[in-house]
Design a protein around this motif. Structure first.
Motif, PDB file in Angstrom:
ATOM      1  N   THR A   8      -8.959 -26.174  36.929  1.00 35.63           N
ATOM      2  CA  THR A   8      -8.284 -24.908  37.208  1.00 35.63           C
ATOM      3  C   THR A   8      -7.942 -24.185  35.909  1.00 35.63           C
ATOM      4  OG1 THR A   8      -6.061 -25.868  37.183  1.00 35.63           O
ATOM      5  CG2 THR A   8      -7.246 -25.929  39.281  1.00 35.63           C
ATOM      6  N   SER A   9      -7.686 -22.888  36.052  1.00 25.21           N
ATOM      7  CA  SER A   9      -7.333 -22.067  34.891  1.00 25.21           C
ATOM      8  C   SER A   9      -6.066 -21.271  35.176  1.00 25.21           C
ATOM      9  CB  SER A   9      -8.488 -21.113  34.553  1.00 25.21           C
ATOM     10  OG  SER A   9      -8.121 -20.234  33.506  1.00 25.21           O
ATOM     11  N   PRO A  10      -4.897 -21.852  34.919  1.00 30.16           N
ATOM     12  CA  PRO A  10      -3.647 -21.079  34.987  1.00 30.16           C
ATOM     13  C   PRO A  10      -3.377 -20.454  33.614  1.00 30.16           C
ATOM     14  CG  PRO A  10      -3.154 -23.431  34.859  1.00 30.16           C
ATOM     15  CD  PRO A  10      -4.644 -23.278  34.704  1.00 30.16           C
ATOM     16  N   THR A  11      -3.550 -19.154  33.527  1.00 28.45           N
ATOM     17  CA  THR A  11      -3.405 -18.425  32.258  1.00 28.45           C
ATOM     18  C   THR A  11      -4.256 -19.083  31.163  1.00 28.45           C
ATOM     19  OG1 THR A  11      -1.086 -18.247  32.928  1.00 28.45           O
ATOM     20  CG2 THR A  11      -1.700 -17.142  30.912  1.00 28.45           C
ATOM     21  N   GLN A  12      -5.446 -19.540  31.518  1.00 23.69           N
ATOM     22  CA  GLN A  12      -6.394 -20.201  30.623  1.00 23.69           C
ATOM     23  C   GLN A  12      -5.858 -21.490  30.009  1.00 23.69           C
ATOM     24  OE1 GLN A  12      -8.274 -17.533  27.810  1.00 23.69           O
ATOM     25  NE2 GLN A  12      -8.702 -15.988  29.369  1.00 23.69           N
ATOM     26  N   ASN A  13      -4.782 -22.016  30.565  1.00 26.69           N
ATOM     27  CA  ASN A  13      -4.265 -23.324  30.164  1.00 26.69           C
ATOM     28  C   ASN A  13      -5.058 -24.360  30.968  1.00 26.69           C
ATOM     29  OD1 ASN A  13      -1.090 -25.048  30.707  1.00 26.69           O
ATOM     30  ND2 ASN A  13      -2.646 -25.462  29.181  1.00 26.69           N
ATOM     31  N   MET A  14      -6.317 -24.573  30.579  1.00 22.38           N
ATOM     32  CA  MET A  14      -7.269 -25.313  31.406  1.00 22.38           C
ATOM     33  C   MET A  14      -6.696 -26.673  31.823  1.00 22.38           C
ATOM     34  SD  MET A  14      -9.397 -22.940  31.627  1.00 22.38           S
ATOM     35  CE  MET A  14     -10.542 -23.761  32.714  1.00 22.38           C
TER      36      MET A  14
END
Length: 273
Positions: A8-14
């Motif tokens: 997943t990519s929450p604010t690109q915090n992979m």
């Protein structure tokens, strides 16, 4: 070992979420392998477990038992994705999350691409002000302590080499941890509302400049609200995007804290450990 995962990519915090049931003694090794450049590659790993509380849909257990707001939003988005939430529809997902003593509710709105997620955050347990000797220079910092993680906020004028070196020095100061599983160093440029987060997890030996940090943004928001003596509504700009932070006070005390950001489902599959 075969491991089922969702990336997943929450604010690109992979963030990789592991679905396969594993013993917790395997979490540090599995997380380190999944995060590596020659593997699935991510900034952090969480493990989806069955919740003890019957009201929770699932439990998120982070790789070292720390708390993580972005990973919690990512799990909420996965729950919405699994239920085929349609664009414009809203879903509230109660979750158990490592490092948080109470259930957290993640509100999810499906969009044409990805999900907008809003998460009620645990309040900081304490706020400490200290002066640290970093790179030979006395540096005032504010430490926001949360369940499972402590965030060191360093006000900077620029995100340059000296500031980054100070952050790395602070991250390795064992004296800053008081039983927390992780330490974040948040370089905060107040005049532009920008944040660059460095996160150290001793349990896995990882030191990563993250593209986004939800709990770090929440820490900055709580710090700003306490400094202002009033509610705040901030957009914290990070390398991977914006996290909105809102606070609510009651009787002059911080009483509520939420973060909001976008989450995308990047991949799902089987990893070989």
């Amino acid at each position: 070992m075969k491991v089922k995962f969702i990336k997943t990519s929450p604010t690109q915090n992979m963030t990789v979420l592991v679905e396969s049931p594993l013993g917790r003694e395997h979490y540090p090794m599995v997380a380190s392998r999944l995060m590596s450049y020659d593997h699935v590659f991510a900034e952090q790993v969480g493990f989806i477990e069955s919740a003890d509380n019957s009201s929770a849909w699932a439990r998120l257990q982070m790789m070292a038992g720390e708390f993580c707001g972005n990973a919690a939003m990512a799990l909420g988005a996965v729950m919405a994705w699994r239920r085929r939430l349609k664009p414009g529809d809203w879903l509230e997902v109660p979750l158990e999350v490592s490092g948080a003593s109470e259930l957290l509710v993640c509100g999810i709105e499906a969009r044409r691409s990805g999900y907008s997620c809003r998460l009620d955050m645990p309040l900081p347990l304490a706020m400490d002000r200290e002066t640290l000797l970093l790179e030979g220079e006395p540096t005032p910092v504010t430490i926001m302590r949360y369940p499972g993680i402590a965030h060191v906020i360093v006000d900077v004028s620029e995100f340059d080499g000296p500031a980054r070196n100070k952050a790395k020095s602070a991250a390795k100061l064992a004296s800053l941890l008081q039983g927390e599983a992780a330490l974040g160093v948040m370089l905060y440029r107040r005049r532009t509302g920008e944040l660059e987060p460095l996160v150290y997890v001793p349990g896995t030996g990882t030191l990563i400049w993250e593209r986004g940090c939800g709990s770090g943004a929440a820490a900055v928001g709580a710090y700003a609200a306490i400094e202002a003596g009033d509610d705040i509504d901030l957009e914290i700009k990070q390398p991977g995007g914006v996290v909105r932070v809102q606070t609510r006070s009651s009787g002059g005390e911080l009483a509520g804290l939420t973060i909001q950001g976008d989450v995308y489902i990047s991949a799902e599959g089987t990893a070989f450990i």
